[in-house]
Design a protein around this motif. Structure first.
Motif, PDB file in Angstrom:
ATOM      1  N   ILE A   7       0.845  -1.189   0.000  1.00  0.00           N
ATOM      2  CA  ILE A   7       0.000   0.000   0.000  1.00  0.00           C
ATOM      3  C   ILE A   7       0.883   1.244   0.000  1.00  0.00           C
ATOM      4  O   ILE A   7       1.766   1.399   0.849  1.00  0.00           O
ATOM      5  CB  ILE A   7      -0.925   0.037   1.231  1.00  0.00           C
ATOM      6  CG1 ILE A   7      -1.928  -1.120   1.171  1.00  0.00           C
ATOM      7  CG2 ILE A   7      -1.658   1.370   1.303  1.00  0.00           C
ATOM      8  CD1 ILE A   7      -2.875  -1.162   2.346  1.00  0.00           C
ATOM      9  N   VAL A   8       0.633   2.105  -0.968  1.00  0.00           N
ATOM     10  CA  VAL A   8       1.312   3.399  -1.048  1.00  0.00           C
ATOM     11  C   VAL A   8       0.272   4.490  -0.875  1.00  0.00           C
ATOM     12  O   VAL A   8      -0.822   4.422  -1.447  1.00  0.00           O
ATOM     13  CB  VAL A   8       2.046   3.561  -2.393  1.00  0.00           C
ATOM     14  CG1 VAL A   8       2.664   4.962  -2.512  1.00  0.00           C
ATOM     15  CG2 VAL A   8       3.138   2.501  -2.541  1.00  0.00           C
ATOM     16  N   VAL A   9       0.599   5.486  -0.073  1.00  0.00           N
ATOM     17  CA  VAL A   9      -0.255   6.666   0.093  1.00  0.00           C
ATOM     18  C   VAL A   9       0.351   7.804  -0.713  1.00  0.00           C
ATOM     19  O   VAL A   9       1.547   8.079  -0.606  1.00  0.00           O
ATOM     20  CB  VAL A   9      -0.384   7.068   1.570  1.00  0.00           C
ATOM     21  CG1 VAL A   9      -1.067   8.428   1.710  1.00  0.00           C
ATOM     22  CG2 VAL A   9      -1.161   6.015   2.350  1.00  0.00           C
ATOM     23  N   GLY A  10      -0.467   8.447  -1.535  1.00  0.00           N
ATOM     24  CA  GLY A  10      -0.020   9.570  -2.343  1.00  0.00           C
ATOM     25  C   GLY A  10      -0.795  10.830  -1.997  1.00  0.00           C
ATOM     26  O   GLY A  10      -2.020  10.804  -1.884  1.00  0.00           O
ATOM     27  N   ILE A  11      -0.058  11.933  -1.815  1.00  0.00           N
ATOM     28  CA  ILE A  11      -0.698  13.188  -1.418  1.00  0.00           C
ATOM     29  C   ILE A  11      -0.209  14.320  -2.322  1.00  0.00           C
ATOM     30  O   ILE A  11       0.929  14.783  -2.195  1.00  0.00           O
ATOM     31  CB  ILE A  11      -0.375  13.542   0.055  1.00  0.00           C
ATOM     32  CG1 ILE A  11      -0.763  12.394   0.989  1.00  0.00           C
ATOM     33  CG2 ILE A  11      -1.102  14.827   0.457  1.00  0.00           C
ATOM     34  CD1 ILE A  11      -0.367  12.628   2.441  1.00  0.00           C
ATOM     35  N   THR A  31      -2.839   1.806  12.312  1.00  0.00           N
ATOM     36  CA  THR A  31      -2.581   0.460  12.830  1.00  0.00           C
ATOM     37  C   THR A  31      -1.914  -0.409  11.765  1.00  0.00           C
ATOM     38  O   THR A  31      -1.201  -1.352  12.090  1.00  0.00           O
ATOM     39  CB  THR A  31      -3.887  -0.201  13.279  1.00  0.00           C
ATOM     40  OG1 THR A  31      -4.800  -0.254  12.177  1.00  0.00           O
ATOM     41  CG2 THR A  31      -4.532   0.584  14.421  1.00  0.00           C
ATOM     42  N   ARG A  32      -2.151  -0.078  10.516  1.00  0.00           N
ATOM     43  CA  ARG A  32      -1.472  -0.725   9.396  1.00  0.00           C
ATOM     44  C   ARG A  32      -0.750   0.406   8.655  1.00  0.00           C
ATOM     45  O   ARG A  32      -1.375   1.181   7.926  1.00  0.00           O
ATOM     46  CB  ARG A  32      -2.487  -1.403   8.474  1.00  0.00           C
ATOM     47  CG  ARG A  32      -1.893  -2.417   7.472  1.00  0.00           C
ATOM     48  CD  ARG A  32      -1.146  -1.777   6.348  1.00  0.00           C
ATOM     49  NE  ARG A  32      -0.863  -2.733   5.283  1.00  0.00           N
ATOM     50  CZ  ARG A  32       0.124  -2.594   4.411  1.00  0.00           C
ATOM     51  NH1 ARG A  32       0.948  -1.536   4.497  1.00  0.00           N
ATOM     52  NH2 ARG A  32       0.305  -3.488   3.460  1.00  0.00           N
ATOM     53  N   ALA A  95      -7.523   3.299  11.743  1.00  0.00           N
ATOM     54  CA  ALA A  95      -7.781   2.005  11.103  1.00  0.00           C
ATOM     55  C   ALA A  95      -8.071   2.133   9.611  1.00  0.00           C
ATOM     56  O   ALA A  95      -8.469   1.154   8.977  1.00  0.00           O
ATOM     57  CB  ALA A  95      -8.954   1.314  11.797  1.00  0.00           C
ATOM     58  N   TYR A  96      -7.871   3.304   9.040  1.00  0.00           N
ATOM     59  CA  TYR A  96      -8.255   3.549   7.641  1.00  0.00           C
ATOM     60  C   TYR A  96      -7.522   2.593   6.696  1.00  0.00           C
ATOM     61  O   TYR A  96      -8.146   1.900   5.888  1.00  0.00           O
ATOM     62  CB  TYR A  96      -7.968   5.002   7.269  1.00  0.00           C
ATOM     63  CG  TYR A  96      -8.498   5.385   5.896  1.00  0.00           C
ATOM     64  CD1 TYR A  96      -9.631   6.172   5.784  1.00  0.00           C
ATOM     65  CD2 TYR A  96      -7.879   4.964   4.723  1.00  0.00           C
ATOM     66  CE1 TYR A  96     -10.141   6.523   4.539  1.00  0.00           C
ATOM     67  CE2 TYR A  96      -8.382   5.296   3.480  1.00  0.00           C
ATOM     68  CZ  TYR A  96      -9.510   6.086   3.394  1.00  0.00           C
ATOM     69  OH  TYR A  96     -10.012   6.410   2.159  1.00  0.00           O
ATOM     70  N   LEU A  97      -6.209   2.560   6.751  1.00  0.00           N
ATOM     71  CA  LEU A  97      -5.448   1.728   5.817  1.00  0.00           C
ATOM     72  C   LEU A  97      -5.746   0.246   6.016  1.00  0.00           C
ATOM     73  O   LEU A  97      -5.817  -0.519   5.045  1.00  0.00           O
ATOM     74  CB  LEU A  97      -3.945   1.987   5.948  1.00  0.00           C
ATOM     75  CG  LEU A  97      -3.354   3.037   4.986  1.00  0.00           C
ATOM     76  CD1 LEU A  97      -3.966   4.410   5.224  1.00  0.00           C
ATOM     77  CD2 LEU A  97      -1.847   3.090   5.102  1.00  0.00           C
ATOM     78  N   GLU A 101      -7.084  -2.283   3.081  1.00  0.00           N
ATOM     79  CA  GLU A 101      -6.380  -3.519   2.760  1.00  0.00           C
ATOM     80  C   GLU A 101      -7.299  -4.725   2.900  1.00  0.00           C
ATOM     81  O   GLU A 101      -7.321  -5.616   2.031  1.00  0.00           O
ATOM     82  CB  GLU A 101      -5.162  -3.691   3.656  1.00  0.00           C
ATOM     83  CG  GLU A 101      -4.383  -4.966   3.346  1.00  0.00           C
ATOM     84  CD  GLU A 101      -3.112  -5.067   4.159  1.00  0.00           C
ATOM     85  OE1 GLU A 101      -2.064  -5.347   3.566  1.00  0.00           O
ATOM     86  OE2 GLU A 101      -3.167  -4.859   5.395  1.00  0.00           O
ATOM     87  N   SER A 102      -8.076  -4.770   3.967  1.00  0.00           N
ATOM     88  CA  SER A 102      -8.949  -5.912   4.199  1.00  0.00           C
ATOM     89  C   SER A 102      -9.949  -6.097   3.065  1.00  0.00           C
ATOM     90  O   SER A 102     -10.120  -7.199   2.538  1.00  0.00           O
ATOM     91  CB  SER A 102      -9.690  -5.718   5.532  1.00  0.00           C
ATOM     92  OG  SER A 102     -10.647  -6.737   5.728  1.00  0.00           O
TER      93      SER A 102
END
Length: 293
Positions: A7-11, A31-32, A95-97, A101-102
């Protein structure tokens, strides 16, 4: 149990480094944790102090414009399985990420996921980081429901990268500056390959910070030009949505032009709306015309 993915976060960001630091602080509490965080500004001042405060964050620069900056992030996130776009003023619940993912690993048909916005300052004067954190803290029990939605909301929007790589799907660079409706356009092009859904467990607060936003005239022009251009592409953006969107925004700008909110340039937006209609009648309306206003 769902398998782990990258998972990559881009801003994308412009002119709001202090707020960006608040957003990155919240991301450090996930948390992740993200496998990588990439930010993209248009000049050095957009990421001032970020490298020192968050040394693990990748800092890019590109030509200005939300679509262009998002595309620079996509290019840099070549190994990502899921790319999550946040606005630089979106505070994500811890808990967003994990929720993204889930759902996206357990449901391979899910192409675009957007979260539950607990409060959105974009429709008002904006929220402070302290107010945003208080809203997150008071949010209560998390539910894990999902429901289909027409598109992701660009302030918090996760996309599956495999179809984007396979079909060379990118944000439309013809939507300059604020790139009004670029999130809807991308969502509808990805919807051809699967589902677009809202996840209730992926929660956050969009502060809606007004600093760093463009002129009212340019935005007003884009409110008319961009939806009609997207219809002309025949890529899943329907005419009825464009007309409803244009009518709603023009009605609001007209109704409030005499008594505008102090944080919205209603008269500028209305002028931009009318300029776009004039150009439409003259056969010269394009999204890029905002660069000449």
């Amino acid at each position: 149990m769902a398998s782990r993915c990258r998972i990559v976060v881009g801003i994308p960001t412009r002119g709001r480094a202090p707020i960006l630091r608040e957003t990155l602080t919240e991301l450090a509490r996930q948390t992740r944790l993200a496998d990588e965080i990439i930010i993209c500004g248009a000049e050095a001042i957009d990421s001032e102090g970020i490298a020192e405060a968050f040394p693990a964050v990748t800092v890019l620069t590109s030509a200005p414009g939300a679509s262009t900056q998002r595309n620079a992030i996509i290019k840099a996130a070549a190994e990502a399985d899921i790319l999550i776009f946040f606005d630089d003023d979106f505070l994500a619940d811890s808990a967003y990420l994990a929720a993204i993912e889930s759902h996206m690993t357990s449901n391979p048909r899910l192409m675009v996921a957007t979260g539950l916005v607990l409060a959105d300052g974009i429709g008002g004067p904006g929220l402070s980081p302290a107010e945003g954190r208080a809203i997150l803290a008071a949010a209560g029990t998390v539910t894990d429901g999902t429901k289909p939605t027409f598109s992701g909301y660009g302030c918090n929007m996760a996309v599956r990268m495999a179809p984007m790589r396979e079909h060379a799907i990118r944000f439309d660079d013809r939507l300059p500056l604020y790139s009004w409706q670029e999130d809807v356009d991308l969502s509808r092009r990805l919807a051809v390959f699967g589902d677009v859904a809202k996840l209730e467990a992926a929660r956050g607060v969009h502060l809606g910070v007004k600093r760093g936003r463009g002129s009212g005239v340019k935005l007003g022009y884009s409110q008319v030009a961009n939806p009609l251009y997207l219809v002309s592409k025949r890529a899943g953006y329907p005419m009825f949505r464009a007309l409803e969107h244009i009518a709603r925004n023009m009605a609001k700008n007209l109704a409030r032009a005499g008594w505008p909110e102090p944080y919205v340039d209603r008269r500028g937006r209305l002028r931009g709306n009318l300029l776009a209609l004039r150009d439409l009648a003259a056969g010269r309306m394009t999204p890029e015309r905002v660069l000449e206003l």
